[in-house]
Scaffold this motif. Structure first.
Motif, mmCIF file in Angstrom:
data_model
loop_
_atom_site.group_PDB
_atom_site.id
_atom_site.type_symbol
_atom_site.label_atom_id
_atom_site.label_comp_id
_atom_site.label_asym_id
_atom_site.label_seq_id
_atom_site.Cartn_x
_atom_site.Cartn_y
_atom_site.Cartn_z
ATOM 1 N N VAL A 43 14.144 31.602 -107.122
ATOM 2 C CA VAL A 43 12.792 31.416 -106.591
ATOM 3 C C VAL A 43 12.344 32.735 -105.977
ATOM 4 O O VAL A 43 13.053 33.316 -105.156
ATOM 5 C CB VAL A 43 12.749 30.307 -105.520
ATOM 6 N N VAL A 44 11.176 33.188 -106.373
ATOM 7 C CA VAL A 44 10.615 34.433 -105.851
ATOM 8 C C VAL A 44 9.446 34.102 -104.940
ATOM 9 O O VAL A 44 8.579 33.301 -105.296
ATOM 10 C CB VAL A 44 10.163 35.355 -106.997
ATOM 11 N N GLY A 45 9.444 34.728 -103.783
ATOM 12 C CA GLY A 45 8.361 34.522 -102.833
ATOM 13 C C GLY A 45 7.851 35.844 -102.303
ATOM 14 O O GLY A 45 8.027 36.897 -102.926
ATOM 15 N N PHE A 46 7.250 35.784 -101.140
ATOM 16 C CA PHE A 46 6.614 36.950 -100.523
ATOM 17 C C PHE A 46 6.790 36.821 -99.021
ATOM 18 O O PHE A 46 6.991 35.728 -98.495
ATOM 19 C CB PHE A 46 5.129 36.989 -100.887
ATOM 20 N N LEU A 47 6.732 37.924 -98.328
ATOM 21 C CA LEU A 47 6.758 37.893 -96.870
ATOM 22 C C LEU A 47 5.315 37.735 -96.397
ATOM 23 O O LEU A 47 4.469 38.578 -96.664
ATOM 24 C CB LEU A 47 7.417 39.151 -96.310
ATOM 25 N N ALA A 48 5.061 36.618 -95.756
ATOM 26 C CA ALA A 48 3.698 36.185 -95.444
ATOM 27 C C ALA A 48 2.978 37.114 -94.483
ATOM 28 O O ALA A 48 3.549 37.603 -93.511
ATOM 29 C CB ALA A 48 3.731 34.781 -94.868
ATOM 30 N N MET A 49 1.700 37.301 -94.770
ATOM 31 C CA MET A 49 0.793 37.961 -93.841
ATOM 32 C C MET A 49 0.291 36.877 -92.872
ATOM 33 O O MET A 49 0.594 35.693 -93.045
ATOM 34 C CB MET A 49 -0.335 38.624 -94.619
ATOM 35 N N ILE A 109 13.821 34.312 -113.395
ATOM 36 C CA ILE A 109 12.992 33.636 -112.394
ATOM 37 C C ILE A 109 12.533 32.270 -112.903
ATOM 38 O O ILE A 109 11.954 32.156 -113.973
ATOM 39 C CB ILE A 109 11.770 34.508 -112.026
ATOM 40 N N ASP A 110 12.793 31.241 -112.079
ATOM 41 C CA ASP A 110 12.378 29.879 -112.414
ATOM 42 C C ASP A 110 11.061 29.490 -111.741
ATOM 43 O O ASP A 110 10.265 28.746 -112.310
ATOM 44 C CB ASP A 110 13.446 28.873 -111.972
ATOM 45 N N VAL A 111 10.869 29.953 -110.504
ATOM 46 C CA VAL A 111 9.695 29.567 -109.708
ATOM 47 C C VAL A 111 9.187 30.794 -108.966
ATOM 48 O O VAL A 111 9.979 31.568 -108.424
ATOM 49 C CB VAL A 111 10.056 28.469 -108.677
ATOM 50 N N LEU A 140 5.608 36.362 -116.799
ATOM 51 C CA LEU A 140 6.650 35.375 -116.486
ATOM 52 C C LEU A 140 6.451 34.059 -117.219
ATOM 53 O O LEU A 140 5.340 33.696 -117.564
ATOM 54 C CB LEU A 140 6.646 35.076 -114.979
ATOM 55 N N ARG A 141 7.563 33.335 -117.361
ATOM 56 C CA ARG A 141 7.522 31.967 -117.876
ATOM 57 C C ARG A 141 7.793 30.968 -116.754
ATOM 58 O O ARG A 141 7.881 29.787 -116.996
ATOM 59 C CB ARG A 141 8.560 31.795 -118.967
ATOM 60 N N ALA A 142 7.926 31.431 -115.544
ATOM 61 C CA ALA A 142 8.283 30.609 -114.389
ATOM 62 C C ALA A 142 7.141 29.690 -113.967
ATOM 63 O O ALA A 142 5.976 29.949 -114.257
ATOM 64 C CB ALA A 142 8.655 31.526 -113.221
ATOM 65 N N ASP A 143 7.503 28.614 -113.246
ATOM 66 C CA ASP A 143 6.497 27.771 -112.602
ATOM 67 C C ASP A 143 5.841 28.581 -111.500
ATOM 68 O O ASP A 143 6.518 29.230 -110.698
ATOM 69 C CB ASP A 143 7.144 26.529 -111.988
ATOM 70 N N LYS A 144 4.527 28.505 -111.429
ATOM 71 C CA LYS A 144 3.759 29.223 -110.407
ATOM 72 C C LYS A 144 3.253 28.207 -109.394
ATOM 73 O O LYS A 144 2.487 27.311 -109.746
ATOM 74 C CB LYS A 144 2.609 29.983 -111.064
ATOM 75 N N VAL A 145 3.729 28.338 -108.139
ATOM 76 C CA VAL A 145 3.385 27.395 -107.085
ATOM 77 C C VAL A 145 2.527 28.108 -106.042
ATOM 78 O O VAL A 145 2.987 29.032 -105.372
ATOM 79 C CB VAL A 145 4.655 26.814 -106.418
#
Length: 179
Positions: A43-49, A109-111, A140-145
């Motif tokens: 799962v790939v994310g981001f550091l929130a602003m 990457i899955d999500v 990407l082919r990952a699910d985008k949430v």
């Protein structure tokens, strides 16, 4: 026309009060349950602003998932690195993995947890305007949430040919597939 509409919406959304901690927690709790059901490996994310949802409490709750973070390099697309990679401060003030951190292959990457200023129920996303996420997500082919709150769901977000649609929308009300 789409550009001016996007700028108008950006101004309107930026004037909203940041979500309360209880609302942010509710989004993360729904995402937690969704991850338990969908069982992704990466799962790939981001550091929130300040106005975004911070997914990082989930990292400790899901040792079975390999978490990654995006890195922004001026003039290119995002790259992905391990969540626990050394970090540096970006010129816009947020933290990100250092350039030397080993990358996570995009095929693994899955999500992808996606930030944005606003979203629509049918998956449209309004970002900050630089196009980094659209270029990244298109590879990407990952699910985008989408991680957002109900106050940032809108029906008037224009879509352009390069815009990438979300597969899921996560808010304090729950997580639903886009329609």
């Amino acid at each position: 026309m789409a550009r001016s509409a996007k700028e108008r919406i950006r101004r309107e959304v930026r004037s909203l009060t940041p979500p309360a901690p209880s609302i942010r927690r509710a989004v993360v709790d729904h995402l937690d349950r969704w991850l338990q059901v969908h069982r992704p490996k990466v799962v790939v994310g981001f550091l929130a602003m300040a106005d975004e949802i911070d997914f990082t409490p989930l990292v400790g709750r899901h040792p079975e998932i390999r978490f990654g973070l995006t890195r922004t390099k001026v003039g290119t697309t995002l790259t992905v690195h391990a969540f626990d990679a050394p970090r540096e401060r970006h010129r816009h003030g947020f933290e990100q993995p250092v350039a030397e951190a080993p990358p996570i292959p995009l095929a693994d990457i899955d999500v992808v947890l996606v930030p944005g200023l606003a979203f629509s129920r049918d998956g449209r996303r309004l970002g900050r305007g630089a196009g980094y996420y659209d270029r990244f997500l298109s590879r990407l082919r990952a699910d985008k949430v989408a991680l957002t709150v109900e106050a940032r769901i809108r029906n008037d977000i224009p879509v352009e040919p390069h815009d990438v649609l979300m597969d899921w929308i996560a808010t304090e009300s729950g997580i639903a597939p886009t329609s």
